[in-house]
Design a protein around this motif. Sequence first.
Motif, short mmCIF file in Angstrom:
data_model
loop_
_atom_site.label_atom_id
_atom_site.label_comp_id
_atom_site.label_asym_id
_atom_site.label_seq_id
_atom_site.Cartn_x
_atom_site.Cartn_y
_atom_site.Cartn_z
N UNK A 57 -53.19 -0.65 29.64
CA UNK A 57 -52.53 -1.11 30.90
C UNK A 57 -50.96 -0.52 31.10
N UNK A 58 -50.44 -0.64 29.83
CA UNK A 58 -48.94 0.06 30.02
C UNK A 58 -48.80 1.50 30.54
N UNK A 59 -49.91 2.43 30.18
CA UNK A 59 -49.96 3.64 30.64
C UNK A 59 -50.19 3.91 31.69
N UNK A 60 -51.26 3.12 32.17
CA UNK A 60 -51.67 2.99 33.72
C UNK A 60 -50.60 2.46 34.70
N UNK A 61 -49.74 1.83 34.32
CA UNK A 61 -48.40 1.43 34.93
C UNK A 61 -47.02 2.04 34.88
N UNK A 62 -47.25 2.94 34.04
CA UNK A 62 -46.17 3.65 33.84
C UNK A 62 -45.08 2.99 32.97
N UNK A 63 -45.36 2.11 32.36
CA UNK A 63 -44.47 1.24 31.40
C UNK A 63 -44.06 1.82 29.95
N UNK A 71 -52.74 -8.15 19.91
CA UNK A 71 -51.08 -8.12 20.85
C UNK A 71 -50.46 -9.39 20.24
N UNK A 72 -51.34 -10.59 20.28
CA UNK A 72 -50.32 -11.72 19.65
C UNK A 72 -49.94 -11.88 18.21
N UNK A 73 -50.90 -11.59 17.30
CA UNK A 73 -50.83 -11.41 15.90
C UNK A 73 -49.87 -10.61 15.54
N UNK A 74 -50.09 -9.23 15.97
CA UNK A 74 -49.11 -8.06 15.60
C UNK A 74 -47.89 -7.80 16.04
N UNK A 75 -47.78 -8.78 17.15
CA UNK A 75 -46.60 -8.42 18.03
C UNK A 75 -46.34 -6.76 18.36
N UNK A 76 -47.43 -6.25 18.54
CA UNK A 76 -47.28 -4.74 19.06
C UNK A 76 -48.43 -4.61 19.97
N UNK A 77 -48.34 -3.80 20.98
CA UNK A 77 -49.34 -3.49 21.89
C UNK A 77 -50.51 -3.06 21.31
N UNK A 78 -51.76 -3.67 21.57
CA UNK A 78 -52.96 -3.36 21.21
C UNK A 78 -53.45 -2.29 21.82
N UNK A 106 -67.98 -1.08 26.87
CA UNK A 106 -68.82 -1.98 27.36
C UNK A 106 -68.37 -3.56 27.15
N UNK A 107 -67.23 -3.81 26.37
CA UNK A 107 -66.68 -5.00 26.19
C UNK A 107 -65.54 -5.23 27.46
N UNK A 108 -65.21 -6.14 27.85
CA UNK A 108 -63.97 -6.54 28.76
C UNK A 108 -63.01 -7.52 27.84
N UNK A 109 -61.77 -6.84 28.20
CA UNK A 109 -60.65 -7.60 27.29
C UNK A 109 -59.40 -7.91 28.47
N UNK A 110 -59.04 -8.91 28.54
CA UNK A 110 -58.10 -9.33 29.53
C UNK A 110 -56.66 -9.25 28.71
N UNK A 111 -55.57 -8.42 29.46
CA UNK A 111 -54.31 -8.39 29.08
C UNK A 111 -53.41 -8.97 29.98
#
Length: 122
Positions: free
Chosen positions: A36-42, A23-30, A6-11
């Motif tokens: 998003x990376x999986x959906x774009x096959x990255x 993503x910014x703090x940990x410098x790892x993909x949240x 139900x919550x929307x996040x912009x990546x």
Amino acid sequence: MVNDEGRHYTVCLLERKCSCGRFQVDELPCPHAWAVLKSKFLMPEDYCSDYYKPKSVVMTYKVPEYPLPDRKEWNIPAHISDEVILSPKWKKPPERPKKKRDKPFIELLQKKNQHSCSICGQ
């Protein structure tokens, strides 16, 4: 845009940012960036900071560490060895510290011996 329960996040993959902030703090993909990376096959590894990559970890331990020599071999300057260090003047008591409760503003305004009904509040 990622929908998570139900919550929307912009990546933004170019800037490596997510509106959740992880993503910014940990410098790892949240998890949102991961979706998003999986959906774009990255490859998610390409969006991790270099600090987490094996090459950086190996370089961390590349610098040799030398243990201190025996205490008898220490070279201590005279102005330091002559300095006297005293113990603290007081000791903390061994008891558990008292808990201090922050009173709500309404409770501070009421008189001390005033009682009120739990149903109607009067």
